[in-house]
Design an enzyme around this catalytic site. Sequence first.
Site, PDB file in Angstrom:
ATOM      1  CG  HIS A  70      -6.044   1.723   4.502  1.00  8.46           C
ATOM      2  ND1 HIS A  70      -4.854   2.127   3.948  1.00  8.46           N
ATOM      3  CD2 HIS A  70      -6.937   2.728   4.256  1.00  8.46           C
ATOM      4  CE1 HIS A  70      -5.011   3.316   3.395  1.00  8.46           C
ATOM      5  NE2 HIS A  70      -6.268   3.704   3.562  1.00  8.46           N
ATOM      6  CD  GLU A  71     -10.821   2.787   5.042  1.00  3.45           C
ATOM      7  OE1 GLU A  71     -11.133   3.829   5.646  1.00  3.45           O
ATOM      8  OE2 GLU A  71     -10.346   2.783   3.896  1.00  3.45           O
ATOM      9  CG  HIS A  90      -7.850   6.491   7.338  1.00  2.51           C
ATOM     10  ND1 HIS A  90      -6.825   7.371   7.084  1.00  2.51           N
ATOM     11  CD2 HIS A  90      -7.997   5.742   6.212  1.00  2.51           C
ATOM     12  CE1 HIS A  90      -6.372   7.175   5.847  1.00  2.51           C
ATOM     13  NE2 HIS A  90      -7.063   6.190   5.307  1.00  2.51           N
TER      14      HIS A  90
END
Length: 405
Positions: A26-27, A30
Amino acid sequence: MLNALAQALIYIVPFLLVLTVIVTIHEMGHFLVARAFGVKVDRFAIGFGKAVFSRTDRHGIEWRVGWMPLGGYVKFSGDLDASSVPDNRGLDALRREIVAEQGVGAERAYFHFKPIWQRMLIVAAGPVANFILAITIFTVLFSLVGVELRPARVAQVVPGSPAAAAGFQSGDLISSMNGRPVEDAGEVVRKVNLSSGDPIRFTVERAGQPVQILATPARVTKEDPIAGRVTVGTIGLTLASSSAESRHVRYNPIEAVGQGVRETGDVLGTTLTYLGRIFTGRESGDQLSGPLGIAKASGALTNAAVAANPDPTAMAINLLLTMTSFAAILSIGIGFLNLLPIPVLDGGHLVFYAYEAVARKPVAAGVQEAGYRVGLALLAGLMLFATWNDLQKLNLFKFLGGLVS
């Protein structure tokens, strides 16, 4: 004591390992999109608390692993507040500070001064990465391992049940529901479980002829080996197919991708359907789980995978496949949760940026602060509700009541 510790490790360790992988992906979503747009990043962190590992690369980015593996984050240079969406006053102050320290034009490398469309893509990249992870996992499983498709053959009809009243007979083969073809018995179970009170149009094959049947699932409370005690819809059918009817299918890479996308969409669709039924009062919400419930499910899946075959090699393969599938489902859930329009989540940031795109100015700091507080309250309420469900399923209150009496 040692047995209790071993059981705790079985429940907690797989959950934390899977969660760490999902949060990292997820990170990383980003991070990669931000770096593609030239955004300056201060830190990429997995876990919280004191760092057990930390290294700063040549771009000045600190890569950190905290001792508490319960989340992670990417810190962009210039973040001013918890909502990461400063208003005009905050932006002006940040711009002056950057120009004074690094010179005119340096602010263009900072997240908050990127075009709105780039900021929105960066924020959306986290949940999208979760969905891509799930699709990738499903694709690999469908192509390398395959799937066992078991026809929805009716083995038994419970007397007095909705199925009996609707006219189901033993031997019927369910071929479609509400016009959608049925390939596997599991599709029938999932649809019925989430349709209590809603009529379902079944098409069955009986003696070589199609027969239309309309049945309405009734609500029942039962024990699920993975989820615990849940309230679901049922019509009173037992489905079973012979080994001759079942077939093992392995898809080619292109078909596997399509199946992976479909499976991910089905999970999202099921989630949306369930939440919609909660808001309309047709579901109690007892299937919503927090960390305790997810850890319990992880432990139950681990135990099932280990017990399936005592051979160490088979045991390891079963465990790997089970945890991989579990990671895909959990990744979809985390991606969906982060897209909810709550200010402390990615979805809330997207709402703020959508307002900024229309109004040509950021949301006022006071409004952001109020939204942040409301968002925290909503998340806390959701977590408390989910944890209450988990404790109820674990029969903790009955256990405590027994102690008191």
